[in-house]
Design a protein around this motif. Structure first.
Motif, mmCIF file in Angstrom:
data_model
loop_
_atom_site.group_PDB
_atom_site.id
_atom_site.type_symbol
_atom_site.label_atom_id
_atom_site.label_comp_id
_atom_site.label_asym_id
_atom_site.label_seq_id
_atom_site.Cartn_x
_atom_site.Cartn_y
_atom_site.Cartn_z
ATOM 1 N N GLU A 258 1.062 9.349 -5.725
ATOM 2 C CA GLU A 258 1.629 10.835 -5.634
ATOM 3 C C GLU A 258 2.555 11.184 -6.860
ATOM 4 O OE1 GLU A 258 1.339 10.715 -0.827
ATOM 5 O OE2 GLU A 258 3.333 10.203 -1.831
ATOM 6 N N ARG B 198 0.907 4.007 -2.730
ATOM 7 C CA ARG B 198 0.445 5.477 -2.297
ATOM 8 C C ARG B 198 1.459 6.379 -3.207
ATOM 9 N NH1 ARG B 198 1.679 8.283 3.588
ATOM 10 N NH2 ARG B 198 1.392 10.350 2.701
ATOM 11 N N LEU C 108 -6.647 4.815 -1.527
ATOM 12 C CA LEU C 108 -5.279 5.423 -1.712
ATOM 13 C C LEU C 108 -5.492 6.731 -3.047
ATOM 14 C CD1 LEU C 108 -2.870 2.557 -1.281
ATOM 15 C CD2 LEU C 108 -3.244 4.418 0.220
ATOM 16 N N TYR D 247 -7.410 9.168 -0.892
ATOM 17 C CA TYR D 247 -6.268 9.922 -0.110
ATOM 18 C C TYR D 247 -5.160 10.864 -0.617
ATOM 19 C CZ TYR D 247 -3.000 10.494 4.020
ATOM 20 O OH TYR D 247 -2.308 10.830 5.029
ATOM 21 N N THR D 248 -4.719 10.413 -1.924
ATOM 22 C CA THR D 248 -3.835 11.039 -2.625
ATOM 23 C C THR D 248 -4.536 12.276 -3.614
ATOM 24 O OG1 THR D 248 -3.806 9.366 -4.249
ATOM 25 C CG2 THR D 248 -2.049 9.320 -2.675
ATOM 26 N N SER E 4 0.937 -1.122 -0.045
ATOM 27 C CA SER E 4 0.127 0.103 -0.054
ATOM 28 C C SER E 4 0.903 1.330 0.009
ATOM 29 C CB SER E 4 -0.931 -0.001 1.292
ATOM 30 O OG SER E 4 -1.572 -1.060 1.119
#
Ligand SMILES: [Zn+2]
Length: 437
Positions: free
Chosen positions: A178, A174, A231, A234-235, A170
């Motif tokens: 990014e 991630r 993810l 989140y990103t 993970s």
């Protein structure tokens, strides 16, 4: 291997395409008309005059669409040239009506650096196919360390994937998201929890129990998809889910889209048309990963394709030579070829029942290029000619011996289909199938 060995090539210096139904949803074009091509570019649409200098192709009863694009293929070079090479893969793409493909990096060695990516791009150069390389996310596809993403983007890469496997952790996914976001690239995730899938050879359920074969549970895909979606959220980056196959994972993609998470998803023709019941034949051409699922999953795939939850149809073209596919079901490798059957399968079984022609073209022409950030083809004067020429009425039977792919592993052998590509125009080259069609 050259295109001239398999296709009639026509000069595009001055080419008159006569009498086809020309369909381009992007410009709301759908009419029987003529197209004049000059030096590989569309000079006129709705061209009526007979220019005696122009080479003419009579296309009454045929259909012309913008060039089809398959964003998930495996060309096996370098490493397994007996199964496919970039050249044979390009020929298979052209035979199937595709003017563009994106190749996955799980070759041997993997496509994880600019040098090898450039080498693969060069192999495709002689062919009128736009070949996009999807580079590996991790060095050596080992799932540990990110590749040089910026350098790869400089050499034309727009997407990254460790396809064949999910991204190793993970944390790595991630970071990949990014960086990809900064580089305006996309991560294409093979969503699967390996610890649940390992050892499985088909979908886990009543059929696998009956056959006594180790199963791959749906939840392995669901966990992979949920990890990817969370993810991406989140990103804030764009994630593309490869070959989605389960009703439950589709529900999560639908949830994510409603929430505004940047996700796109693809499905293969085989997950739209076949179920794990096929495996009772023990034919290794029914073994792939993700595996053929249950009827409820297949229906969910169709529904999601119709309502737009699934953006793209892609083949996951995965050639294997006859010898390995003749192994026992348990030992045989995963995967089937798809480039030379997809267009016929879509026209016979998906359109218009599940997708209008316009919606189908969205999923096979425009959405794949949009996911990869590539320019869109358009049937408009001044644009590069990037076209697929289709005979929508031809009845034909899938015969793997006719494939230009080096491999024959298909579950669709013997299927009667209606509609087939008869030619392509791209990169200034017009290829027509002539008698082969
Ligand atoms: Zn995959």
């Amino acid at each position: 291997m050259q295109t001239q060995d398999f296709f009639q090539t026509k000069p595009t210096r001055l080419l008159h395409l006569k009498g086809a139904r020309v369909v381009d949803p992007a410009t709301k074009l759908d009419k029987v008309t003529d197209i004049l091509i000059k030096d590989g570019k569309i000079a006129e649409v709705g061209f009526a005059d007979d220019n005696p200098e122009a080479e003419k192709i009579e296309l009454t009863g045929k259909m012309i669409t913008p060039g089809w694009f398959d964003m998930h293929v495996h060309f096996r070079e370098p490493g397994k040239e007996v199964a496919e090479t970039v050249a044979s893969g390009c020929l298979a793409a052209l035979n199937g009506g595709f003017t563009g493909v994106a190749v996955m990096p799980n070759t041997s060695p993997p496509l994880d650096n600019a040098g090898i990516v450039g080498w693969v791009q060069a192999q495709a150069e002689p062919f009128p196919v736009e070949l996009q390389v999807i580079a590996a996310v991790s060095k050596g596809r080992q799932g540990k360390e990110l590749v040089e993403m910026a350098e790869l983007c400089d050499s034309g890469v727009r997407a990254f994937s460790d396809d064949g496997s999910p991204v190793g952790s993970s944390a790595l996914l991630r970071h990949a998201l990014e960086y990809a976001d900064m580089l305006k690239a996309v991560i294409c995730e093979h969503a699967e929890d390996i610890s649940l899938a390992e050892g499985g050879v088909m979908h886990e359920g009543a059929v696998s129990t009956k056959l006594g074969l180790p199963g791959i549970p749906s939840v392995a895909e669901v966990i992979g998809v949920v990890r990817a979606l969370l993810l991406a959220e989140y990103t804030g980056a764009h994630i593309h889910i490869c070959h989605i196959s389960t009703a439950a994972a589709i529900e999560w993609v639908r949830w994510a889209k409603a929430k505004g998470i940047r996700v796109t998803a693809e499905v293969t023709p085989h997950h739209l048309l076949l179920t794990c019941d096929e495996c009772t034949s023990f034919q290794t051409s029914t073994k792939m990963n993700p595996p053929l699922r249950e009827e409820a999953d297949r229906q969910a795939c169709l529904e999601a394709l119709t309502d737009g939850t699934i953006d793209v149809i892609a083949t996951d073209h995965a050639p294997h030579p006859v010898e390995t596919k003749e192994d026992e079901f348990i030992q045989a490798p995963f995967g089937i070829v798809g480039l030379e059957t997809m267009l016929g399968l879509c026209l016979t079984h998906l359109c218009p029942k599940h997708l209008s022609l316009e919606a189908l073209l969205e999923r096979v022409v425009f959405a794949p290029r949009q996911v990869l950030g590539l320019p869109q083809p358009s049937i408009t004067a001044g644009e590069e000619a990037n076209l697929t020429i289709i005979d929508p009425d031809i009845d034909w039977t899938v015969n793997p011996e006719d494939f230009l792919s080096k491999s024959r592993n298909t579950p669709f052998a013997g299927w009667n289909l209606k509609g087939r590509a008869v030619g392509t125009i791209s990169k200034g080259q017009c290829l027509m199938k002539g008698d082969r069609a």
